[in-house]
Motif scaffolding. Structure first.
Motif, PDB file in Angstrom:
ATOM      1  N   ALA A  63       0.840  -1.206   0.000  1.00 41.33           N
ATOM      2  CA  ALA A  63       0.000   0.000   0.000  1.00 41.33           C
ATOM      3  C   ALA A  63       0.873   1.254   0.000  1.00 41.33           C
ATOM      4  O   ALA A  63       0.581   2.226  -0.711  1.00 41.33           O
ATOM      5  CB  ALA A  63      -0.936  -0.006   1.210  1.00 41.33           C
ATOM      6  N   PHE A  64       1.948   1.234   0.784  1.00 42.88           N
ATOM      7  CA  PHE A  64       2.844   2.389   0.842  1.00 42.88           C
ATOM      8  C   PHE A  64       3.466   2.660  -0.524  1.00 42.88           C
ATOM      9  O   PHE A  64       3.456   3.795  -1.018  1.00 42.88           O
ATOM     10  CB  PHE A  64       3.947   2.166   1.878  1.00 42.88           C
ATOM     11  N   TYR A  65       3.999   1.624  -1.171  1.00 43.65           N
ATOM     12  CA  TYR A  65       4.668   1.840  -2.455  1.00 43.65           C
ATOM     13  C   TYR A  65       3.675   2.171  -3.573  1.00 43.65           C
ATOM     14  O   TYR A  65       4.007   2.929  -4.490  1.00 43.65           O
ATOM     15  CB  TYR A  65       5.558   0.654  -2.817  1.00 43.65           C
ATOM     16  N   SER A  66       2.476   1.651  -3.492  1.00 45.61           N
ATOM     17  CA  SER A  66       1.457   2.034  -4.482  1.00 45.61           C
ATOM     18  C   SER A  66       1.138   3.519  -4.364  1.00 45.61           C
ATOM     19  O   SER A  66       1.041   4.233  -5.363  1.00 45.61           O
ATOM     20  CB  SER A  66       0.179   1.218  -4.276  1.00 45.61           C
ATOM     21  N   GLU A  67       0.973   3.976  -3.125  1.00 42.68           N
ATOM     22  CA  GLU A  67       0.695   5.395  -2.891  1.00 42.68           C
ATOM     23  C   GLU A  67       1.898   6.257  -3.297  1.00 42.68           C
ATOM     24  O   GLU A  67       1.735   7.337  -3.875  1.00 42.68           O
ATOM     25  CB  GLU A  67       0.339   5.622  -1.419  1.00 42.68           C
TER      26      GLU A  67
END
Length: 184
Positions: A63-67
């Motif tokens: 989720a962090f890297y997608s954001e």
């Protein structure tokens, strides 16, 4: 242990990991919330007996890297300046302005209308228009100027911006306010 209870037990560890990734407590909380929501909705896909902590950390990390990738493509526009550049004017106003323009254009004397259309709409140079009309370049310039001034008067246009943004009529109506002359 019940997977739902185990999921809740890992929240402090998830928050610490999120804080290390984001460096901001509010962003870390948002990230943990997003990861927990994704995990909760996908809890039926969790394999009992496997490492839930690793599963949750993987969801949070993804989720962090997608954001992060999403934000890298975005442009911050806090004051709306970028959005204002991308805005377009409503088409119906331009259409109505153009209809008014066509009606008024038909009321011009034929020599002025011809010169204006050759220069403004067809893109001919003054020299080319003079050759087409069989008159002097100065005569064409005078006809175009008088036609623009008459159009501006009949349409109650003070500046080119008053008339409308449509690309069809803008080349014909131009701002000639320099030296105190009205817009035509």
């Amino acid at each position: 242990m019940n997977p739902r209870k185990e999921l809740l037990e890992h929240i402090p560890n998830l928050r610490a990991f999120a804080l290390s990734l984001t460096g901001n407590a509010d962003q870390a909380d948002d990230l943990v919330q997003e990861a927990l929501m994704k995990a909760w909705t996908s809890l039926d896909r969790f394999q009992p007996g496997t490492n839930m902590r690793a599963w949750l950390f993987t969801i949070l990390r993804n989720a962090f890297y997608s954001e992060f990738r999403k934000k890298r493509r975005e442009v911050e526009d806090a004051d709306g300046a970028m959005a204002a550049k991308l805005a377009s004017h409503p088409e119906q106003t331009g259409h109505m302005d153009f209809e008014d323009f066509r009606r008024v254009l038909d009321q011009l004397p034929s020599d002025q209308r011809e010169a204006l259309i050759l220069i403004g709409a067809s893109g001919f140079s003054y020299e080319e228009a003079a050759e087409i009309c069989g008159c002097a370049v100065g005569t064409v310039k005078s006809r175009v100027n008088r036609a623009r001034a008459r159009l501006a008067q009949m349409l109650s246009v003070d500046t080119a911006a008053d008339y409308g943004p449509d690309t069809i009529s803008q080349p014909i109506i131009t701002d000639v306010t320099s030296k105190g002359r009205s817009v035509a």
